[in-house]
Write a protein that holds these residues in place. Structure first.
Motif, PDB file in Angstrom:
ATOM      1  N   ALA A   1       8.327  13.984  -2.294  1.00 23.77           N
ATOM      2  CA  ALA A   1       8.083  13.180  -1.046  1.00 23.77           C
ATOM      3  C   ALA A   1       7.103  13.401   0.210  1.00 23.77           C
ATOM      4  O   ALA A   1       7.102  14.880   0.369  1.00 23.77           O
ATOM      5  CB  ALA A   1       9.631  12.940  -0.460  1.00 23.77           C
TER       6      ALA A   1
ATOM      7  N   ARG B   1       3.852  10.134  10.286  1.00 22.53           N
ATOM      8  CA  ARG B   1       3.611   9.228  11.391  1.00 22.53           C
ATOM      9  C   ARG B   1       3.160   9.430  12.519  1.00 22.53           C
ATOM     10  O   ARG B   1       2.752  10.601  12.919  1.00 22.53           O
ATOM     11  CB  ARG B   1       5.238   8.637  11.922  1.00 22.53           C
TER      12      ARG B   1
ATOM     13  N   ASN C   1       3.466   4.442  10.546  1.00 22.94           N
ATOM     14  CA  ASN C   1       3.875   5.114   9.330  1.00 22.94           C
ATOM     15  C   ASN C   1       2.328   5.361   8.694  1.00 22.94           C
ATOM     16  O   ASN C   1       1.553   4.505   8.356  1.00 22.94           O
ATOM     17  CB  ASN C   1       4.855   4.499   8.377  1.00 22.94           C
TER      18      ASN C   1
ATOM     19  N   SER D   1      -0.317   6.676   5.565  1.00 20.92           N
ATOM     20  CA  SER D   1      -0.544   6.276   4.445  1.00 20.92           C
ATOM     21  C   SER D   1      -0.499   7.811   3.673  1.00 20.92           C
ATOM     22  O   SER D   1      -0.462   8.775   4.524  1.00 20.92           O
ATOM     23  CB  SER D   1      -1.610   5.690   3.873  1.00 20.92           C
ATOM     24  N   PHE D   2      -0.303   7.736   2.276  1.00 22.40           N
ATOM     25  CA  PHE D   2      -0.429   9.180   1.615  1.00 22.40           C
ATOM     26  C   PHE D   2      -1.610   9.741   2.036  1.00 22.40           C
ATOM     27  O   PHE D   2      -1.852  11.089   2.131  1.00 22.40           O
ATOM     28  CB  PHE D   2      -0.077   8.968   0.178  1.00 22.40           C
TER      29      PHE D   2
ATOM     30  N   GLU E   1       6.337  21.143   7.184  1.00 16.70           N
ATOM     31  CA  GLU E   1       6.024  20.252   8.351  1.00 16.70           C
ATOM     32  C   GLU E   1       4.891  20.876   9.046  1.00 16.70           C
ATOM     33  O   GLU E   1       4.689  21.870   9.521  1.00 16.70           O
ATOM     34  CB  GLU E   1       7.214  19.865   9.108  1.00 16.70           C
TER      35      GLU E   1
ATOM     36  N   VAL F   1       3.627  15.341   9.863  1.00 14.51           N
ATOM     37  CA  VAL F   1       3.888  15.140   8.536  1.00 14.51           C
ATOM     38  C   VAL F   1       4.611  15.871   7.700  1.00 14.51           C
ATOM     39  O   VAL F   1       4.595  17.104   8.272  1.00 14.51           O
ATOM     40  CB  VAL F   1       2.390  15.363   7.808  1.00 14.51           C
TER      41      VAL F   1
ATOM     42  N   THR G   1       5.687  12.003   4.005  1.00 11.17           N
ATOM     43  CA  THR G   1       5.978  10.967   5.052  1.00 11.17           C
ATOM     44  C   THR G   1       5.094  11.472   6.421  1.00 11.17           C
ATOM     45  O   THR G   1       5.135  12.647   6.344  1.00 11.17           O
ATOM     46  CB  THR G   1       7.496  11.043   5.515  1.00 11.17           C
TER      47      THR G   1
ATOM     48  N   CYS H   1      -1.639  11.274   5.540  1.00 11.33           N
ATOM     49  CA  CYS H   1      -1.087  12.420   5.288  1.00 11.33           C
ATOM     50  C   CYS H   1      -1.699  13.708   4.606  1.00 11.33           C
ATOM     51  O   CYS H   1      -1.696  14.763   5.272  1.00 11.33           O
ATOM     52  CB  CYS H   1       0.349  12.074   4.389  1.00 11.33           C
TER      53      CYS H   1
END
Length: 155
Positions: free
Chosen positions: A128, A132, A11, A13-14, A73, A87, A130, A17
């Motif tokens: 939000a 990975r 995952n 981190s901000f 995305e 992301v 996210t 991303c």
């Protein structure tokens, strides 16, 4: 397959991303149009930890004026490390009216790729974020499609 043998998913981190977002220029914008999802490719810039793009009148602008939820995305693959990443930014859109902000965004090199007037500036405010990263399966040199990006790791 035993879960201990599955590839590890990291995952992000901000900050990771935002760095990936800042180093890319094209994403897929998802908005609701006529009560169903639509996806549009957009070129964008990161400004004040939000996504900004320019558009002509139409679905994207209408969606922004309605202040409905939206998402952007991006993804990529690094053949050297054999890792893929993704992301997703989710939030709400707003129209940018302030000329000073528009000038600041233009200073970041936000220039529409598609011909035509793109005078409307839209901001996707992140609510939000996210991301990975994971190591991809090794390609089968004999069976992997020629278009598969993983082929670059053995070509």
């Amino acid at each position: 397959m035993d879960s201990r043998n599955l590839p590890k998913i990291e995952n992000l981190s901000f900050d990771d991303c935002w760095e990936l977002l800042d180093n890319d220029t094209v994403g897929r914008l998802a908005i609701v149009v006529d009560e169903h999802p639509e996806i549009f490719p957009v070129n964008y810039a990161v400004h004040l930890r939000s996504i900004v793009f320019r558009t002509a009148p139409g679905s994207k602008l209408w969606g922004a004026r309605m202040e409905r939820p939206a998402a952007l995305e991006i993804d990529g693959y690094d053949p050297a490390s054999e890792q893929a990443w993704s992301v997703v930014v989710r939030g709400e859109t707003e129209i940018i009216e302030d000329q000073g902000v528009k000038d600041a965004v233009d200073g970041l090199g936000l220039e529409p790729w598609q011909p035509g007037e793109k005078a409307n500036y839209v901001r996707l405010n992140a609510k939000a974020l996210t991301g990975r990263r994971f190591r991809v399966n090794k390609p089968d040199i004999w069976n992997t499609r020629l278009q598969d990006r993983r082929r670059a790791s053995f070509e």
